[in-house]
Structure formats: structure tokens, C-alpha cells
Design an enzyme around this catalytic site. Structure first.
Site, short mmCIF file in Angstrom:
data_model
loop_
_atom_site.label_atom_id
_atom_site.label_comp_id
_atom_site.label_asym_id
_atom_site.label_seq_id
_atom_site.Cartn_x
_atom_site.Cartn_y
_atom_site.Cartn_z
CG HIS A 140 -1.91 1.01 0.86
ND1 HIS A 140 -1.76 2.46 1.05
CD2 HIS A 140 -3.50 0.58 1.06
CE1 HIS A 140 -3.08 2.78 1.62
NE2 HIS A 140 -4.10 2.13 0.85
CB VAL A 141 2.24 3.53 -2.83
CG1 VAL A 141 3.23 4.60 -2.25
CG2 VAL A 141 2.28 2.51 -3.94
#
Length: 212
Positions: A140-141
Site C-alpha cells: 500500500h503506497v
């Protein structure tokens, strides 16, 4: 209990049989979902490690999430941050699974393992990868970057793509993320750890993409 006592007794017996059958069926069905036995640990006879148990890293600088099945590598260059220090309470609480976070110094986000992309958000900010051994990993960025609706993310791989550890998943514009008011923290968690066994995090210092 009434004039026809036998009728009520029969009804009670029928209710008991139904209860027993329903309970047995639900137990069998739900056991597959909530099974937490680590086959590898059971086979070796060793006691399972506690999730997120801190283990010293020889040589320092390495960041990895080690499962009973294999090892994951850093999804980007940057500085390691313990998951419980992430500002997103869902990730920090471990609700999404055990793992680690990295404050990125570069926007090139890579796969932490070999596997198949089973989830690829059209915004380019999150990816789910399943290894051949069945470990499901979420990359997850940024925090709340879904609100950016894809702005600042380019070249994202598509769902169904076969990736190798170190292969780029997406290019994130860190300045754009910060401009939008979001932390750029990259989060790596094992989402199905209940099935894969204990997850041990070994992480400290600076890391580079693909480093064990």
C-alpha cells in the site's frame, strides 16, 4: 407441559437433532476459514513465534518480513518504520495483518516477492500479490492516497500480472503525494497470516528495493 406429553417430547428431540447437525456442519465449514495451524512449525516440533516478534538483524540495514514459507523484500528505497508507528490506525493496529512500513526516498515501488497480482487498484496506490506458496501480500503506497484518484501514480501493473521480486509495480510521485497532504509511507503486510503461520519482522535502518 400439555395433555399430549409425547408430542412435546418428540418436538424437543427433533430440535436437539437439528441443533447437533447445524453445529457440526458449521464447525466443519468454519474450520477451513479459521484454521491457524502452522504446518511447517508443527512438522518441526518447534513452538510458533509470536506475530511481529522483534529479531535482531545481523549486519543491520536489512528489512524483511519472514514467514514460515519464505521471505519478503523491501518494496522501495527508504527508512524502515515499525508498523505500529504508522499514522493510519487500521494498519498500525495490525487489523490488515502483520508487516512493516518504509518512509520512501524514491517513488519506484517494487514487488516484494515472486507471485501473481491478484488485486490492482485502478488508482495505482495498492496491490495484492499472491505467491506460489499461497502467501498473500499487500503493498500500500501512502496513507489515504485513494483520495488522489490515481494522480501521482503511473505505470501500474495490471491484475493478473506475473511479477518477480524487485520488479516495479508502480511509479509514485512522492512530491505529488505530499502536495496532496498525504504521508507517502509504503506499507507491506501479510494479509492471510492466519493461514501461513507466524510472521516475524526484522527491520531497521535504510533499505533499497529488493533487499531481503
Amino acid at each position: 407441559i400439555g395433555d399430549d406429553t409425547l408430542k412435546y417430547l418428540v418436538n424437543i428431540l427433533i430440535a436437539l437433532v437439528i441443533s447437533a447437525v447445524v453445529t457440526a456442519v458449521l464447525t466443519v465449514v468454519l474450520s477451513f476459514r479459521f484454521e491457524k495451524v502452522d504446518d511447517a512449525t508443527a512438522a518441526s516440533g518447534d513452538a510458533p513465534l509470536t506475530d511481529l516478534e522483534a529479531v535482531p538483524v545481523s549486519g543491520g540495514g536489512a528489512a524483511a518480513v519472514v514467514t514460515a514459507i519464505g521471505e519478503l523484500t523491501s518494496p522501495c528505497a527508504g527508512t524502515v518504520v515499525p508498523l505500529d508507528q504508522v499514522v493510519d490506525p487500521v494498519f498500525a493496529s495490525g487489523a490488515m495483518g502483520p508487516g512493516v512500513a518504509v518512509e520512501p526516498s524514491d517513488g519506484s515501488i517494487v514487488a516484494p516477492c515472486n507471485g501473481t497480482v491478484i488485486v490492482a487498484m485502478n488508482t495505482g496506490h495498492a496491490f495484492g500479490i499472491k505467491t506460489d506458496d499461497g502467501v498473500e501480500v499487500l503493498v500500500h503506497v501512502g496513507i489515504d492516497t485513494v483520495a488522489m484518484k490515481g494522480v501521482g501514480f503511473s505505470g501500474a501493473v495490471a491484475k493478473g500480472t506475473r511479477v518477480q521480486a524487485g520488479q516495479r509495480l508502480v511509479q509514485a510521485d512522492l512530491d505529488e503525494i505530499k502536495k496532496a497532504g498525504h504521508p507517502a509511507t509504503v506499507i507491506l503486510v501479510v494479509t492471510n497470516h492466519a493461514k501461513t503461520g507466524a510472521v516475524t519482522v526484522t527491520a531497521e535502518g535504510s533499505v533499497i528495493p529488493g533487499e531481503p
